[in-house]
Design a protein around this motif. Structure first.
Motif, mmCIF file in Angstrom:
data_model
loop_
_atom_site.group_PDB
_atom_site.id
_atom_site.type_symbol
_atom_site.label_atom_id
_atom_site.label_comp_id
_atom_site.label_asym_id
_atom_site.label_seq_id
_atom_site.Cartn_x
_atom_site.Cartn_y
_atom_site.Cartn_z
ATOM 1 N N UNK A 47 0.816 -1.219 0.000
ATOM 2 C CA UNK A 47 0.000 0.000 0.000
ATOM 3 C C UNK A 47 0.858 1.282 0.000
ATOM 4 N N UNK A 48 1.959 1.283 0.746
ATOM 5 C CA UNK A 48 2.791 2.501 0.753
ATOM 6 C C UNK A 48 3.348 2.779 -0.648
ATOM 7 N N UNK A 49 3.840 1.731 -1.304
ATOM 8 C CA UNK A 49 4.330 1.917 -2.685
ATOM 9 C C UNK A 49 3.206 2.426 -3.580
ATOM 10 N N UNK A 50 2.033 1.845 -3.400
ATOM 11 C CA UNK A 50 0.884 2.252 -4.203
ATOM 12 C C UNK A 50 0.574 3.739 -3.997
ATOM 13 N N UNK A 51 0.623 4.188 -2.751
ATOM 14 C CA UNK A 51 0.324 5.606 -2.464
ATOM 15 C C UNK A 51 1.372 6.522 -3.099
ATOM 16 N N UNK A 52 2.623 6.107 -3.020
ATOM 17 C CA UNK A 52 3.693 6.941 -3.583
ATOM 18 C C UNK A 52 3.531 7.050 -5.106
ATOM 19 N N UNK A 53 3.268 5.910 -5.742
ATOM 20 C CA UNK A 53 3.056 5.948 -7.202
ATOM 21 C C UNK A 53 1.823 6.785 -7.556
ATOM 22 N N UNK A 54 0.802 6.655 -6.727
ATOM 23 C CA UNK A 54 -0.453 7.355 -7.030
ATOM 24 C C UNK A 54 -0.274 8.868 -7.062
ATOM 25 N N UNK A 55 0.583 9.377 -6.159
ATOM 26 C CA UNK A 55 0.773 10.835 -6.140
ATOM 27 C C UNK A 55 1.278 11.306 -7.497
ATOM 28 N N UNK A 123 2.109 13.350 4.126
ATOM 29 C CA UNK A 123 0.712 13.220 4.535
ATOM 30 C C UNK A 123 0.045 12.060 3.791
ATOM 31 N N UNK A 124 0.226 12.025 2.480
ATOM 32 C CA UNK A 124 -0.409 10.964 1.690
ATOM 33 C C UNK A 124 0.160 9.592 2.066
ATOM 34 N N UNK A 125 1.475 9.532 2.221
ATOM 35 C CA UNK A 125 2.092 8.240 2.583
ATOM 36 C C UNK A 125 1.597 7.692 3.912
ATOM 37 N N UNK A 126 1.176 8.579 4.811
ATOM 38 C CA UNK A 126 0.754 8.099 6.135
ATOM 39 C C UNK A 126 -0.572 7.343 6.074
#
Ligand code: ASP
Ligand code: MG
Length: 458
Positions: A47-55, A123-126
């Motif tokens: 999920x963290x990787x997914x959030x980083x890519x999503x940004x 913030x998003x990564x959290x």
């Protein structure tokens, strides 16, 4: 007094329904034994990787936000579908939707501003760690284990320092956690998020990738608790078993050994975890979710005399070396400091340094090489010099407390490498005296690890 345990549940084990079942079983068993438990949890697997890519995607195109939000909901709700008790499931879905709708606003913010600042990145990564505890809490409650998730804002997990590399504000976090969380522990399992804290300006800051270990470390410090690091392996190995089939599990590492191995790239325990443990002399055990009864690697203060000289061999696979040569360096005391301040302005970390009278060589992560060379362009203004670099290198470190004060180690090590025709590009015996590091061509990496393992371990 009932003992208190902090269980760090890593994202690597939160990847299917059966992992949740395993965690629930372990927690229920401990509860039956009367242990007080605090679970510090990572984001679900990936999920963290997914959030980083999503940004990045949202920054390109606001139409991406909707799909990203739906996928994230699905990743979490697919697990909630297994919750038998409808009230528990619905409540968890409600809380999840609520948090995700907040994230949606932030992602739209990124897409319309077309900007990802360090603040919004953290913030998003959290959000990975804001969502995973909702799922685990539901699993525990559904299995009649009283549990409560408190997020970092509410619990008062305070931090300071840089984005993506923050440090806990221990005194304030301790005060907050003890007053808010401690009363709960008598009846319930407490769930706290890893990876991030809140600073004085109410900014969310993460502790660095893999930082949930660190959260678990300072929370164990606060509660004077034993620490269990739950993973899909039982601990540190003498080398990567894919490279060295004879590699064995390590029973005990002292703090320094665990730190050195962590910084070298052994992905078992984040090296930042050790500092808060050290303050109270705490122990951590790496535990395997698939074999909870197996004794894992124990990490603790150094009371154990070990016979091994080298305990483990770890490596950083992709590095590059830079050499700065200058005959004016001899009478120029500020030269080294100029080099390293130019690099630090660009936030480039240097792993290993070797110097001679007229040259300084050091290594950086391979991906940082172009940036590093660029940063050093102005060095000429300071003093005439020649800068060269070598790519496709790897850094190998042999670590063990027994290296301290054992004569002849370097000789044995380099003759073992020599026998295999491996040429060594750089050498450093670290100031800690428990780490001998050397740099080889990436092509020779596996051969080098096997040679050192054979010489010192098996
Ligand atoms: N979820 C964060 C990461 O993937 C923190 C952690 O898992 O420790 O790096
Ligand atoms: Mg991790």
């Amino acid at each position: 007094m009932a003992k208190t345990v902090v269980l760090k549940i890593g994202g690597g084990v939160l990847k299917d329904k059966s992992s949740f079942d395993r965690v629930v079983k372990i927690v229920a068993q401990k509860k039956a034994n009367g242990e007080k438990q605090i679970i510090v949890i990572s984001a679900l697997y990936g999920v963290t990787d997914f959030l980083i890519e999503s940004m990045g995607k949202c920054k390109q195109d606001h139409k991406q936000v909707e799909g990203i939000i739906n996928s994230l909901k699905k990743m979490h709700k697919d697990y909630l579908a297994f919750i038998g008790n409808a009230d528990i499931r619905k409540k968890a879905e409600f809380v999840l939707d609520d948090k995700i709708s907040l994230l949606e606003k932030f992602l739209y913010g990124i897409s319309y501003l077309k900007e990802i600042s360090p603040r919004s990145r953290d913030l998003v990564q959290s959000f990975g760690e804001r969502l995973s505890p909702i799922v685990l809490e539901a699993f525990l409650l559904d299995n009649k284990v009283p549990a409560e998730f408190i997020d970092a804002e509410e619990a008062g997990i305070k931090c300071h320092g840089q984005f993506e590399n923050a440090l806990v504000d221990l005194p304030r976090t301790e005060k907050n956690l003890l007053s808010k969380a401690k009363p709960l522990l008598a009846q319930k399992v407490l769930l706290l998020p890893g990876y991030y804290g809140i600073d004085d300006s109410n900014d969310v800051k993460t502790f660095g990738r893999g930082g949930t270990d660190y959260s678990a470390g300072f929370i164990a410090n606060i509660f004077d608790a034993e620490l269990e690091i739950w993973k899909d392996v039982s601990g540190f190995m003498t080398a990567d078993p894919k490279v060295v089939p004879a590699a064995k599990q390590i029973d005990f590492l002292n703090y320094e050994e665990a730190e050195e191995l962590g910084y070298l790239g052994a992905k078992i325990l984040h090296p930042k975890t050790i500092a808060p443990m050290r303050l109270k002399g705490l122990y951590a055990e790496v535990k395997n979710i698939f074999a909870p009864e197996v004794k894992g690697t124990l990490i603790g203060p150094d009371k154990h005399k070990s016979d091994e000289v080298v305990k483990s061999i770890a490596c950083t696979k992709d590095i590059a070396a830079i050499t700065v040569k200058s005959s004016s360096m001899v009478n120029n005391p500020g030269f080294a400091s100029e080099i390293f301040s130019l690099l630090s302005e660009k936030e480039i970390a240097v792993d290993m340094i070797a110097t001679s009278e007229i040259a300084i060589s050091f290594t950086v992560e391979a991906k940082n090489l172009p940036l590093a060379l660029d940063a050093l362009k102005t060095l000429e203004n300071f003093c005439p010099c020649e800068i060269t670099s070598t790519k496709e290198l790897s850094l190998v470190g042999a670590i063990g407390q027994g290296l301290r004060g054992s004569p002849g180690i370097a000789g044995r090590l380099f003759s073992a490498l020599g026998k295999e025709n491996i040429s060594v590009e750089l050498i450093a015996q670290s100031a800690s005296e428990i780490n001998v590091s050397f740099v080889v061509k990436k092509n020779d990496l596996e051969k080098a690890i096997r040679a050192v393992h054979k010489e010192f371990i098996a």
